[in-house]
Design a protein around this motif. Structure first.
Motif, mmCIF file in Angstrom:
data_model
loop_
_atom_site.group_PDB
_atom_site.id
_atom_site.type_symbol
_atom_site.label_atom_id
_atom_site.label_comp_id
_atom_site.label_asym_id
_atom_site.label_seq_id
_atom_site.Cartn_x
_atom_site.Cartn_y
_atom_site.Cartn_z
ATOM 1 N N ASN A 162 0.821 -1.210 0.000
ATOM 2 C CA ASN A 162 0.000 0.000 0.000
ATOM 3 C C ASN A 162 0.854 1.259 0.000
ATOM 4 N N MET A 163 1.989 1.232 0.674
ATOM 5 C CA MET A 163 2.898 2.377 0.661
ATOM 6 C C MET A 163 3.433 2.620 -0.747
ATOM 7 N N ILE A 164 3.835 1.557 -1.429
ATOM 8 C CA ILE A 164 4.387 1.685 -2.780
ATOM 9 C C ILE A 164 3.320 2.173 -3.749
ATOM 10 N N LYS A 165 2.102 1.642 -3.627
ATOM 11 C CA LYS A 165 1.013 2.127 -4.481
ATOM 12 C C LYS A 165 0.675 3.583 -4.189
ATOM 13 N N GLY A 166 0.731 3.982 -2.932
ATOM 14 C CA GLY A 166 0.383 5.342 -2.541
ATOM 15 C C GLY A 166 1.332 6.386 -3.097
ATOM 16 N N VAL A 167 2.641 6.092 -3.102
ATOM 17 C CA VAL A 167 3.590 7.081 -3.603
ATOM 18 C C VAL A 167 3.702 7.066 -5.122
ATOM 19 N N SER A 168 3.190 6.019 -5.769
ATOM 20 C CA SER A 168 3.260 5.973 -7.235
ATOM 21 C C SER A 168 1.933 6.375 -7.877
ATOM 22 N N ASP A 169 0.822 5.782 -7.463
ATOM 23 C CA ASP A 169 -0.480 6.046 -8.081
ATOM 24 C C ASP A 169 -1.322 7.045 -7.312
ATOM 25 N N GLY A 170 -1.162 7.108 -6.017
ATOM 26 C CA GLY A 170 -1.986 7.980 -5.190
ATOM 27 C C GLY A 170 -3.284 7.299 -4.792
ATOM 28 N N PHE A 171 -4.171 8.071 -4.190
ATOM 29 C CA PHE A 171 -5.441 7.568 -3.700
ATOM 30 C C PHE A 171 -6.551 7.946 -4.663
ATOM 31 N N ALA A 172 -7.446 7.016 -4.947
ATOM 32 C CA ALA A 172 -8.577 7.295 -5.843
ATOM 33 C C ALA A 172 -9.834 6.666 -5.263
ATOM 34 N N LYS A 173 -10.932 7.408 -5.320
ATOM 35 C CA LYS A 173 -12.224 6.875 -4.914
ATOM 36 C C LYS A 173 -12.942 6.395 -6.159
ATOM 37 N N LYS A 174 -13.483 5.176 -6.109
ATOM 38 C CA LYS A 174 -14.237 4.644 -7.225
ATOM 39 C C LYS A 174 -15.604 4.208 -6.711
ATOM 40 N N LEU A 175 -16.629 4.617 -7.417
ATOM 41 C CA LEU A 175 -17.991 4.285 -7.038
ATOM 42 C C LEU A 175 -18.515 3.234 -8.000
ATOM 43 N N GLU A 176 -19.016 2.152 -7.451
ATOM 44 C CA GLU A 176 -19.577 1.088 -8.270
ATOM 45 C C GLU A 176 -21.045 0.940 -7.902
ATOM 46 N N ILE A 177 -21.916 1.026 -8.899
ATOM 47 C CA ILE A 177 -23.352 0.916 -8.668
ATOM 48 C C ILE A 177 -23.834 -0.356 -9.349
ATOM 49 N N ASN A 178 -24.402 -1.254 -8.549
ATOM 50 C CA ASN A 178 -24.920 -2.521 -9.074
ATOM 51 C C ASN A 178 -26.408 -2.600 -8.814
ATOM 52 N N GLY A 179 -27.116 -3.251 -9.699
ATOM 53 C CA GLY A 179 -28.530 -3.489 -9.484
ATOM 54 C C GLY A 179 -29.375 -2.991 -10.636
ATOM 55 N N VAL A 180 -30.600 -3.447 -10.656
ATOM 56 C CA VAL A 180 -31.536 -3.061 -11.707
ATOM 57 C C VAL A 180 -32.219 -1.764 -11.292
ATOM 58 N N GLY A 181 -32.274 -0.799 -12.183
ATOM 59 C CA GLY A 181 -32.982 0.435 -11.916
ATOM 60 C C GLY A 181 -32.145 1.537 -11.319
ATOM 61 N N PHE A 182 -30.860 1.319 -11.127
ATOM 62 C CA PHE A 182 -29.980 2.350 -10.593
ATOM 63 C C PHE A 182 -29.174 2.947 -11.731
ATOM 64 N N LYS A 183 -29.088 4.283 -11.752
ATOM 65 C CA LYS A 183 -28.270 4.966 -12.748
ATOM 66 C C LYS A 183 -27.529 6.104 -12.076
ATOM 67 N N ALA A 184 -26.381 6.444 -12.635
ATOM 68 C CA ALA A 184 -25.632 7.600 -12.164
ATOM 69 C C ALA A 184 -25.025 8.288 -13.367
ATOM 70 N N ALA A 185 -24.993 9.601 -13.338
ATOM 71 C CA ALA A 185 -24.421 10.374 -14.435
ATOM 72 C C ALA A 185 -23.564 11.492 -13.849
ATOM 73 N N VAL A 186 -22.429 11.757 -14.500
ATOM 74 C CA VAL A 186 -21.537 12.824 -14.085
ATOM 75 C C VAL A 186 -21.704 13.974 -15.058
ATOM 76 N N SER A 187 -21.992 15.172 -14.509
ATOM 77 C CA SER A 187 -22.090 16.367 -15.343
ATOM 78 C C SER A 187 -21.279 17.462 -14.665
ATOM 79 N N GLY A 188 -20.121 17.772 -15.236
ATOM 80 C CA GLY A 188 -19.235 18.742 -14.606
ATOM 81 C C GLY A 188 -18.646 18.165 -13.344
ATOM 82 N N LYS A 189 -18.893 18.841 -12.215
ATOM 83 C CA LYS A 189 -18.409 18.330 -10.931
ATOM 84 C C LYS A 189 -19.528 17.709 -10.108
ATOM 85 N N ASN A 190 -20.691 17.517 -10.692
ATOM 86 C CA ASN A 190 -21.832 16.955 -9.970
ATOM 87 C C ASN A 190 -22.120 15.537 -10.427
#
Length: 121
Positions: free
Chosen positions: A74-102
């Motif tokens: 984790n230390m090696i990954k942190g100094v090379s790639d950094g930290f990233a948040k990833k959102l995963e949405i699973n299921g029927v009827g769920f949608k997400a859209a990114v528009s600008g910063k929202n």
């Protein structure tokens, strides 16, 4: 945890790993990290890999072996790639859209919450 501890850690091209006794120093494009190993483990840099080994075969040494390897990875990954948040949405009827910063999430037919991505976006 011993299966995790046995795996070598690959060092990316821009990352430097230094081991002095029980202290490990990792430096890369995203920063510097220092860590002191637990007493029952040791680390060796072999070419472009880091290998963590344990000093003993009891349960505590095996647990610290896997833990040390995971934290060092984790230390090696942190100094090379950094930290990233990833959102995963699973299921029927769920949608997400990114528009600008929202992010607009359609979770059901009535509510459509809108949130700000923040700085990491």
């Amino acid at each position: 945890m011993s299966r995790i501890g046995k795996q070598p850690i690959a060092i990316p091209a821009k990352v430097k790993v230094e081991v002095k006794g029980q202290k490990v120093h990792v430096e890369g494009p995203r920063g510097k990290l220092d860590w002191e190993l637990p007493g029952r483990t040791s680390v060796k840099v072999e070419g472009t890999n880091v290998v963590v080994s344990r000093l003993g075969e009891d349960a505590q040494a095996r647990a610290l072996h896997g833990l040390s390897r995971a934290l060092l990875n984790n230390m090696i990954k942190g100094v090379s790639d950094g930290f990233a948040k990833k959102l995963e949405i699973n299921g029927v009827g769920f949608k997400a859209a990114v528009s600008g910063k929202n992010i607009t999430m359609n979770l059901d037919q009535l509510r459509h919450p809108r949130t700000d991505q923040g700085h990491g976006g």
